[in-house]
Write an enzyme that holds these catalytic residues in place. Structure first.
Site, PDB file in Angstrom:
ATOM      1  N   ARG A  73      11.370   3.265  -5.466  1.00 23.83           N
ATOM      2  CA  ARG A  73      10.954   1.905  -5.782  1.00 23.83           C
ATOM      3  C   ARG A  73      10.104   1.972  -7.049  1.00 23.83           C
ATOM      4  O   ARG A  73       9.650   3.040  -7.450  1.00 23.83           O
ATOM      5  CB  ARG A  73      10.153   1.278  -4.640  1.00 23.83           C
ATOM      6  CG  ARG A  73       8.797   1.917  -4.407  1.00 23.83           C
ATOM      7  CD  ARG A  73       8.070   1.254  -3.247  1.00 23.83           C
ATOM      8  NE  ARG A  73       7.585  -0.064  -3.599  1.00 23.83           N
ATOM      9  CZ  ARG A  73       6.320  -0.343  -3.966  1.00 23.83           C
ATOM     10  NH1 ARG A  73       5.427   0.631  -4.037  1.00 23.83           N
ATOM     11  NH2 ARG A  73       5.944  -1.558  -4.248  1.00 23.83           N
ATOM     12  N   HIS A 104      -3.269   1.919   2.448  1.00 23.70           N
ATOM     13  CA  HIS A 104      -2.800   0.670   1.844  1.00 23.70           C
ATOM     14  C   HIS A 104      -3.765  -0.496   2.058  1.00 23.70           C
ATOM     15  O   HIS A 104      -3.518  -1.598   1.553  1.00 23.70           O
ATOM     16  CB  HIS A 104      -1.426   0.278   2.408  1.00 23.70           C
ATOM     17  CG  HIS A 104      -0.292   1.028   1.767  1.00 23.70           C
ATOM     18  ND1 HIS A 104       0.516   1.882   2.458  1.00 23.70           N
ATOM     19  CD2 HIS A 104       0.154   1.043   0.490  1.00 23.70           C
ATOM     20  CE1 HIS A 104       1.419   2.401   1.636  1.00 23.70           C
ATOM     21  NE2 HIS A 104       1.217   1.913   0.446  1.00 23.70           N
TER      22      HIS A 104
END
Lengths: 347, 316
Positions: free
Chosen positions: A224, A194
């Protein structure tokens, strides 16, 4: 899903991907509000939801055959789009079981699974595949179990080992990615892969996200939505092929914007796998051209507002800088500024 | 309220291993139980109509067909009733609900060698480890410590294992030379340990002293939440007040009051039941929060922790 028996779509030049009205209305539009910023937008992946795309464990739509064919072409050109480290063997079988169980129960008209102890037989009527094998014995399948199953499902999949209070990307098949590379991220920890994302780290989102995912429980998957924009209906916008698709970004004009620019949405679902204790990350990609979004008044108005007011750091990270003004300018006349209902449903 | 997750089972067989250890085989009533990874625990819910107990136990074995699950339960001296109930009334036919199943103590699949250290009931997670490690040809050794009078029971429990890799000791770890064996391990070895608190502390200190990297040392504290002074919680969102009795946990009191409080392991090990504290001082008893989080005093794990003050105000 509407009936489809042959390859109809082309995700390469000459592009041809047509969305039926049903497909447009079941699209997981990613903006519940007029503003967008990163958030912990994780919710239980229970069947049902504001749009039809969320009504199954793994969503199969009218592009199934075309996407599986495109995936096979990419893998033939670049076999390392699928890699699994040896310690993920149990996770491979977990994945195959989850895929076959859920597809055959969610779409009995397309997929059939019969089990007698460990003797399984699998039929995929859409791809004309019929296979008997022994569950747990990789020698009885034509491909390794993860690759065998992932080729028969839309979207990308990564397998994550859990150790040292972290999740490690130790396997995956990635052929429809938004500019990231499995080859680069293999073996990385949650924070490492990330690292390029702006702002979210300082907002504490990754710390909370990781803590949450480390406690993910079997039988309680979560989901999500994530999004970016892609020029032309290209599933494969990988760093490896940047020289092929990168220049598309400079090709958007006021005349072609509605055809060329696509909202790219990832319906991301995460599952705890039971035998391996690994986490499966499924990334199902939807490409919807502006011209199709235009047919839903709420979505076209909201997309205008979100893009107009988007944080510049996010716009740059998502690679929108070259064409965002053109899209906003195009959408502006179709937004009367009226208040919109919150949520992503089309009305 | 969400649909109730879990699996209905009933006790199929009970075996007395020692005066304080019993093995229970649970049989699925409806669908087969999902596969489990070695080191997993299950939260079992059982009772007699008067009281419902919810305790977490390591899963010793799941049968190949998924119809049976085996746990070993130790009669806890400070039991708030759960293990005593199972020892006294856990007969074949007793319904047991399997709530959450999760793994907080997994095998590190990338490790070159595994050294397993257990004492007493701490053997339970390793019984599932041993089966897996043997089947994949892993390099491992187990040292188990027990009281002399329990030796035959543990010998029997381990009789089917590879006897060149499994050792039972009745002396203390410090007496039989465990520190020397640890010193002789290579840098690639991962150490796993589980047992009573004194044993845990000794292994923790010894591995630290010998220079084992923290990432190669893994432990599971099996933990029975203890009672304590009664206190009262104020639920800030509704203004309701809930009393926590001396022999119940904060989480149990919340559940009895129909408050939808998060939870998973019920033993202070996973952190899922974290709730924000708006007033009062928590008495932390978990293994999850960092020192900084404890000192801040604004979060609490409701499954094991209590209050130092007469009231706690929670963001619920």
């Amino acid at each position: 899903m509407s009936g489809q028996t042959q390859i109809r779509d082309s995700y390469r030049p000459p592009f041809r991907v047509d969305n039926s009205e049903e497909t447009i209305l079941r699209f997981p539009f990613p903006f519940p509000e007029d503003n967008y910023m990163y958030s912990m937008n994780i919710e239980p992946h229970v069947k049902g939801g504001p749009v039809e795309a969320m009504s199954h464990t793994f969503d199969v739509d009218e592009h199934y055959i075309g996407e599986c064919a495109e995936k096979a072409r990419i893998l033939a050109e670049d076999p390392k789009r699928c890699m699994v480290l040896p310690h993920m063997r149990d996770a491979e079988w977990d994945f195959l079981e989850l895929g076959m169980d859920s597809l055959s129960s969610d779409y009995p008209e397309h997929f059939t699974l019969k089990k007698e102890g460990n003797d399984w037989s699998w039929e995929n009527h859409l791809l004309n595949i019929s296979q008997s094998f022994v569950f747990g014995d990789a020698a009885t399948l034509p491909l390794a179990p993860f690759e065998y199953m992932a080729r028969q499902m839309q979207g990308d999949f990564t397998l994550h080992d859990q150790r040292e209070n972290d999740l490690w990307m130790d396997g995956g098949m990635v052929t429809s990615q938004a500019d990231w590379s499995l080859k680069f991220d293999m073996g990385m920890s949650f924070r490492q892969w990330h690292a390029p994302v702006p702002k979210a780290s300082e907002m504490g989102i990754f710390d909370r996200g990781l803590r949450f995912l480390l406690m993910l429980q079997y039988g309680r998957p979560v989901r999500r939505l994530n999004w970016t924009m892609t020029i032309n209906p290209r599933l494969d916008t990988s760093p490896e092929n940047y020289m092929i698709w990168g220049e598309d970004r400079a090709s958007v004009t006021a005349e072609n914007v509605a055809e060329k620019v696509h909202l790219r949405v990832e319906l991301q679902t995460l599952y705890r796998l039971p035998r391996s204790n690994a986490v499966l990350f499924a990334i199902r990609c939807y490409l919807m051209p502006i011209k199709d979004i235009m047919t839903v008044p709420k979505w076209r108005k909201r997309l205008h507002r979100v893009l107009r007011d988007l944080d510049p750091a996010l716009a740059s990270y998502k690679g929108l800088d070259l064409f965002r003004p053109t899209v906003v300018e195009f959408l502006r006349p179709y937004d009367d500024g009226a208040p919109l209902s919150s949520g992503i449903q089309s009305v | 309220m969400a649909e109730r997750m879990g699996f209905p089972t009933s006790i199929e067989r009970v075996e007395r291993l020692t005066p304080t250890l019993r093995r229970f085989v649970l049989r699925a009533q409806k669908q087969a139980l999902p596969p489990v990874s070695p080191g997993s625990y299950a939260t079992l819910e059982f009772g007699d109509g008067e009281k419902v107990y919810k305790n977490a136990y390591s899963i010793v074995m799941r049968s190949e067909d998924g119809l049976e699950l085996t746990v070993i339960v130790r009669l806890a001296p400070q039991s708030r009733g759960g293990s005593r109930f199972l020892h006294e009334k856990g007969q074949p036919g007793l319904p047991v609900w399997i709530g959450s199943v999760a793994n907080l103590f997994p095998i590190v699949k990338t490790a070159r060698r595994h050294l397993l250290l257990s004492a007493g009931i701490g053997i339970t997670p390793f019984l599932s480890y041993l089966k897996k490690m043997r089947s994949i040809g892993a390099d491992y050794t187990l040292h188990h410590f027990c009281r002399p009078e329990e030796r035959s029971a543990f010998d029997a429990l381990l009789s089917e294992q590879d006897q060149t890799r499994v050792f039972v000791h009745t002396g203390l770890p410090s007496e039989v030379g465990l520190a020397d064996w640890l010193r002789d391990e290579s840098i690639a070895t991962h150490v796993y340990f589980c047992g009573p608190e004194g044993f845990m502390k000794w292994v923790e200190e010894t591995t630290h002293k010998l220079g084992f990297a923290p990432g190669k040392v893994h432990s599971e504290h099996f933990f029975v939440p203890e009672g304590g002074r009664p206190f009262e919680v104020i639920l800030a969102r509704s203004g309701r007040r809930v009393s926590v009795k001396a022999d119940e946990t904060l989480l149990e009191a919340l559940e009895l009051a129909d408050v939808d409080a998060p939870c998973m392991c019920r033993g202070g090990a996973c952190g899922a039941c974290e709730v924000t504290v708006l007033g009062g001082q928590p008495d932390h008893r978990d293994h999850v929060l960092t020192e900084a989080e404890r000192a801040s005093g604004n979060i609490i794990l409701t499954c094991v922790s209590r209050a130092k003050t007469d009231t706690l105000t929670l963001d619920l």
